[in-house]
Write a protein that holds these residues in place. Structure first.
Motif, PDB file in Angstrom:
ATOM      1  N   PHE A 229      -2.709 -14.570   4.461  1.00  0.00           N
ATOM      2  CA  PHE A 229      -4.127 -14.915   3.385  1.00  0.00           C
ATOM      3  C   PHE A 229      -3.958 -13.765   2.848  1.00  0.00           C
ATOM      4  O   PHE A 229      -4.334 -13.783   1.448  1.00  0.00           O
ATOM      5  N   GLU A 230      -4.280 -12.165   3.794  1.00  0.00           N
ATOM      6  CA  GLU A 230      -4.244 -11.298   2.736  1.00  0.00           C
ATOM      7  C   GLU A 230      -3.194 -10.496   2.052  1.00  0.00           C
ATOM      8  O   GLU A 230      -3.902  -9.957   0.847  1.00  0.00           O
ATOM      9  N   ALA A 231      -2.345 -11.253   2.300  1.00  0.00           N
ATOM     10  CA  ALA A 231      -1.058 -11.015   2.041  1.00  0.00           C
ATOM     11  C   ALA A 231      -1.369 -11.731  -0.338  1.00  0.00           C
ATOM     12  O   ALA A 231      -1.211 -10.800  -1.119  1.00  0.00           O
ATOM     13  N   ALA A 232      -1.543 -12.484   0.020  1.00  0.00           N
ATOM     14  CA  ALA A 232      -1.501 -13.988  -1.232  1.00  0.00           C
ATOM     15  C   ALA A 232      -3.392 -13.528  -1.667  1.00  0.00           C
ATOM     16  O   ALA A 232      -2.871 -13.091  -3.314  1.00  0.00           O
ATOM     17  N   ASP A 233      -3.813 -12.689  -1.012  1.00  0.00           N
ATOM     18  CA  ASP A 233      -5.137 -12.206  -2.231  1.00  0.00           C
ATOM     19  C   ASP A 233      -4.399 -11.084  -2.630  1.00  0.00           C
ATOM     20  O   ASP A 233      -4.651 -10.956  -3.901  1.00  0.00           O
ATOM     21  N   LEU A 234      -4.012  -9.882  -1.959  1.00  0.00           N
ATOM     22  CA  LEU A 234      -3.541  -9.210  -2.197  1.00  0.00           C
ATOM     23  C   LEU A 234      -2.937  -9.312  -4.123  1.00  0.00           C
ATOM     24  O   LEU A 234      -2.865  -8.169  -4.997  1.00  0.00           O
ATOM     25  N   LEU A 235      -1.654 -10.076  -3.873  1.00  0.00           N
ATOM     26  CA  LEU A 235      -1.213 -10.037  -4.573  1.00  0.00           C
ATOM     27  C   LEU A 235      -1.840 -10.353  -6.090  1.00  0.00           C
ATOM     28  O   LEU A 235      -1.157 -11.077  -7.111  1.00  0.00           O
ATOM     29  N   LEU A 236      -2.772 -11.815  -5.896  1.00  0.00           N
ATOM     30  CA  LEU A 236      -3.732 -12.214  -6.758  1.00  0.00           C
ATOM     31  C   LEU A 236      -4.678 -11.431  -6.966  1.00  0.00           C
ATOM     32  O   LEU A 236      -5.312 -11.405  -7.909  1.00  0.00           O
ATOM     33  N   SER A 237      -4.648  -9.725  -7.123  1.00  0.00           N
ATOM     34  CA  SER A 237      -5.729  -9.430  -6.837  1.00  0.00           C
ATOM     35  C   SER A 237      -5.316  -8.685  -8.744  1.00  0.00           C
ATOM     36  O   SER A 237      -4.451  -8.925  -9.292  1.00  0.00           O
ATOM     37  N   PHE A 238      -6.446  -7.702  -9.533  1.00  0.00           N
ATOM     38  CA  PHE A 238      -6.896  -7.337 -10.647  1.00  0.00           C
ATOM     39  C   PHE A 238      -5.283  -5.950 -10.033  1.00  0.00           C
ATOM     40  O   PHE A 238      -4.868  -5.735 -10.891  1.00  0.00           O
TER      41      PHE A 238
END
Length: 213
Positions: free
Chosen positions: A171-180
């Protein structure tokens, strides 16, 4: 004792009357202050949105239609302005953050989330650039940024409730990829086109989430 009671009874209405007379003045000053701050914030946001990443207090005063000394005083206390600036920015980005139906297939929702994020990132780029230098010395700006990140994570979980069951690292990796920050790195440092950057994020996030689900 009787004199003491009489004095309290006499003073009570007088004190209340004085308070009532002062309240409208205080409310009026507060309302003017709020309106002035909102006008300054709106002017600042408009000018940054137009490409002026560091508008001067004179320029903001002219755009806001208020006195330069008033704007200068607020600029000297920028911490108190950040919340109003954020509210103005949110008015611009709120239409982008529309709800994504969970009735759609997972992969389709991932694509919609990625594309929504990219529209959001493009809209806030100028504001992030204008405020990044102030971020490191501003507790208020740091807190507002944390609040924004919580909002984006909440929207992600609402659109993709499957993410709640993912391993925390996934989840944290996906959230990172979806970051500004991921978007700007792909665009500015790795020199990818919009389509290429979107494909990298979309395909990698899809693989991460669907493989774990």
């Amino acid at each position: 004792a009787n004199k003491s009671i009489h004095r309290v009874e006499k003073d009570g209405p007088m004190a209340g009357s004085a308070a009532q007379k002062s309240e409208p003045k205080q409310d009026g000053r507060l309302n003017r202050s709020v309106k002035t701050k909102a006008a300054i914030a709106a002017a600042f946001v408009e000018m940054v949105d137009e490409g002026n990443l560091a508008p001067t207090s004179e320029q903001v005063a002219l755009r806001a239609g208020v006195g330069h000394r008033t704007v200068f005083r607020h600029f000297q206390e920028m911490e108190s302005l950040y919340s109003a600036i954020r509210d103005e920015i949110f008015k611009l980005i709120e239409p982008i953050l529309t709800e994504i139906s969970t009735d759609l297939p997972l992969e389709e929702r991932i694509k919609l989330v990625v594309r929504q994020r990219i529209r959001f990132f493009k809209r806030i780029t100028m504001f992030r650039r204008a405020l990044i230098a102030r971020y490191w010395t501003s507790p208020a700006l740091q807190e507002l940024t944390r609040q924004d990140e919580k909002l984006m994570r909440a929207l992600l979980l609402k659109a993709l409730p499957e993410c709640a069951a993912l391993p925390i690292k996934t989840f944290e990796a996906a959230d990172l990829l979806l970051s500004f920050e991921s978007w700007t790195r792909l665009k500015e440092l790795q020199r990818l086109s919009d389509a290429q950057a979107r494909a990298v994020i979309e395909e990698t996030v899809t693989e991460l989430i669907t493989r774990a689900c």
